[in-house]
Design an enzyme around this catalytic site. Sequence first.
Site, PDB file in Angstrom:
ATOM      1  N   HIS A  63       6.381  14.100  12.996  1.00  0.00           N
ATOM      2  CA  HIS A  63       6.989  13.220  12.012  1.00  0.00           C
ATOM      3  C   HIS A  63       7.146  13.992  10.702  1.00  0.00           C
ATOM      4  O   HIS A  63       6.330  14.866  10.374  1.00  0.00           O
ATOM      5  CB  HIS A  63       6.125  11.974  11.789  1.00  0.00           C
ATOM      6  CG  HIS A  63       6.360  10.895  12.815  1.00  0.00           C
ATOM      7  ND1 HIS A  63       5.393   9.988  13.182  1.00  0.00           N
ATOM      8  CD2 HIS A  63       7.476  10.588  13.544  1.00  0.00           C
ATOM      9  CE1 HIS A  63       5.892   9.156  14.084  1.00  0.00           C
ATOM     10  NE2 HIS A  63       7.148   9.503  14.327  1.00  0.00           N
ATOM     11  N   ASP A  65       6.619  13.505   7.591  1.00  0.00           N
ATOM     12  CA  ASP A  65       5.586  13.572   6.559  1.00  0.00           C
ATOM     13  C   ASP A  65       4.443  14.518   6.920  1.00  0.00           C
ATOM     14  O   ASP A  65       3.520  14.715   6.130  1.00  0.00           O
ATOM     15  CB  ASP A  65       5.038  12.169   6.241  1.00  0.00           C
ATOM     16  CG  ASP A  65       4.465  11.447   7.449  1.00  0.00           C
ATOM     17  OD1 ASP A  65       4.898  11.731   8.576  1.00  0.00           O
ATOM     18  OD2 ASP A  65       3.578  10.587   7.261  1.00  0.00           O
ATOM     19  N   HIS A  66       4.529  15.136   8.097  1.00  0.00           N
ATOM     20  CA  HIS A  66       3.510  16.097   8.522  1.00  0.00           C
ATOM     21  C   HIS A  66       4.072  17.504   8.733  1.00  0.00           C
ATOM     22  O   HIS A  66       3.299  18.432   8.982  1.00  0.00           O
ATOM     23  CB  HIS A  66       2.834  15.621   9.809  1.00  0.00           C
ATOM     24  CG  HIS A  66       2.052  14.357   9.627  1.00  0.00           C
ATOM     25  ND1 HIS A  66       0.691  14.332   9.445  1.00  0.00           N
ATOM     26  CD2 HIS A  66       2.461  13.056   9.570  1.00  0.00           C
ATOM     27  CE1 HIS A  66       0.282  13.089   9.293  1.00  0.00           C
ATOM     28  NE2 HIS A  66       1.344  12.296   9.356  1.00  0.00           N
ATOM     29  N   HIS A 139      -0.444   7.572  19.403  1.00  0.00           N
ATOM     30  CA  HIS A 139       0.564   7.363  18.377  1.00  0.00           C
ATOM     31  C   HIS A 139       1.915   7.135  19.045  1.00  0.00           C
ATOM     32  O   HIS A 139       2.024   7.110  20.274  1.00  0.00           O
ATOM     33  CB  HIS A 139       0.596   8.561  17.432  1.00  0.00           C
ATOM     34  CG  HIS A 139       1.343   8.319  16.158  1.00  0.00           C
ATOM     35  ND1 HIS A 139       1.235   7.163  15.429  1.00  0.00           N
ATOM     36  CD2 HIS A 139       2.234   9.106  15.474  1.00  0.00           C
ATOM     37  CE1 HIS A 139       2.000   7.230  14.367  1.00  0.00           C
ATOM     38  NE2 HIS A 139       2.633   8.392  14.378  1.00  0.00           N
ATOM     39  N   ASP A 207      -2.687   9.397  12.179  1.00  0.00           N
ATOM     40  CA  ASP A 207      -1.632   8.785  12.983  1.00  0.00           C
ATOM     41  C   ASP A 207      -2.099   8.494  14.405  1.00  0.00           C
ATOM     42  O   ASP A 207      -1.579   9.045  15.374  1.00  0.00           O
ATOM     43  CB  ASP A 207      -0.390   9.679  13.002  1.00  0.00           C
ATOM     44  CG  ASP A 207       0.271   9.766  11.637  1.00  0.00           C
ATOM     45  OD1 ASP A 207      -0.422  10.142  10.677  1.00  0.00           O
ATOM     46  OD2 ASP A 207       1.464   9.465  11.538  1.00  0.00           O
ATOM     47  N   HIS A 266      -4.447   9.596   4.485  1.00  0.00           N
ATOM     48  CA  HIS A 266      -3.190   9.084   5.043  1.00  0.00           C
ATOM     49  C   HIS A 266      -2.980   7.617   4.689  1.00  0.00           C
ATOM     50  O   HIS A 266      -2.716   6.770   5.537  1.00  0.00           O
ATOM     51  CB  HIS A 266      -3.167   9.282   6.562  1.00  0.00           C
ATOM     52  CG  HIS A 266      -1.766   9.257   7.141  1.00  0.00           C
ATOM     53  ND1 HIS A 266      -1.161   8.093   7.544  1.00  0.00           N
ATOM     54  CD2 HIS A 266      -0.883  10.250   7.384  1.00  0.00           C
ATOM     55  CE1 HIS A 266       0.041   8.368   8.008  1.00  0.00           C
ATOM     56  NE2 HIS A 266       0.240   9.675   7.911  1.00  0.00           N
TER      57      HIS A 266
END
Length: 312
Positions: A63, A65-66, A139, A207, A266
Site C-alpha cells: 500500500h 503509505d508504506h 490484511h 495493517d 499507525h
Amino acid sequence: MFDVCLLGTGGMMPIPGRWLSSLLIKCNGKMILVDCGEGTQIPLRMAAWGFKAIEAILLTHYHADHIAGLPGLLLTIANSGKVEVLTLIGPPGLKQVVDGLTVISPQLPYELELIELSDINGDSTSLHNININSLPADHSLPCLAYSFELPRNRRFNAGRAKGLNIPIQYWKDLQRGISVTLENKTIRPDMVLGPLRKGIKVCYCTDTRPTEDLEEFISGADLFICEGMYGKNDELEKARQNKHMTFSEAALLAKRGNVNELWLTHYSPSLKDPEVHIEGVRAIFQKTIAGKDLQSKTIKFNDTDTEADFGK
C-alpha cells in the site's frame, strides 16, 4: 544491543506533526529500515542516524503509505556515497513494485538485492548476525509482520577451560562456537560454554487483524511495535472491516504474547490525540506507550552478564 527509532506513527497519509509509520533499527553500525511511505526521508534526516549505513529496507506490504517514499529515499542513499549492495525484502510482488517505482530513480550507484518472503508460511533470513523472521498478516493484500532477533553468546566458563588445560589463545574460538584440536584431542565449544542465553527480540506489525499465530510470533519480545489504527473500542467493527486493530486489541495481543513493552503506531488520520485513550488500554497491558514520531530506545541484553568470563 539494538537502537530503535520510530520514525513516524501515521497511517494512510502524513498529516501535520505526524509522519507515516516507519521503523529504523541500528545494530553494530548497520541499519535496517522497515517501511518507507511518502516523506520518510524527512524523519530519517531528523533522526540524524545517517543514510549510508542503511543495509536493508523491509516492506510489510505494498500500500502506498508504506512504500511510496522508496524512489526518493534510494536517491538520497545514493547521494550519501553508498556503493555497497542494498537489500530490499518484502512479500511476493516485490520485483514488480520495485521495477515500477525505480523508473523515476534510475542509475543508482549500488546494486539492489531483492528477497521475496512467503506470504503463506512464516519465512526467515539473516543480516549481519540479526535473524529476521516474518509472518503472514491478516490484511486486505499480502502483508508481513517482522521480528528481529539478536542472539547472545553463551557464557564462557574459564574455570572449566583451565581444568581442561586449554591455552588462553584458543578461548575466543571456543566462545564463537569453533572446535579446536589439542594434542590430537578435539575440544568442542559445549565443553566450555554455559547454557543458551536470551538475546534481544523486537517485533513490528502493522495493517493486520490480531491472530493466534501473531501471539506466538511476538512471544517474549523485548519490544512489540504494533498498529493501533483506532483508539476507541466502539470502532471495532470498522477495524474488522478494514483489517486493522483497535488500541485494546493490540494491548490484548501484547498481553497474550507476554512481551515486555508495547508501542502503538499507525494511527488513523482522524485520531488526533492517541494519549486520550492510553490509560484505558493500560488496564489491559500496563506497559503500553502511545508511540510518537522520532521516539527512540536502546535495548540491551537483559542482565549484567554480558561479557565472556575471560581471565576469571
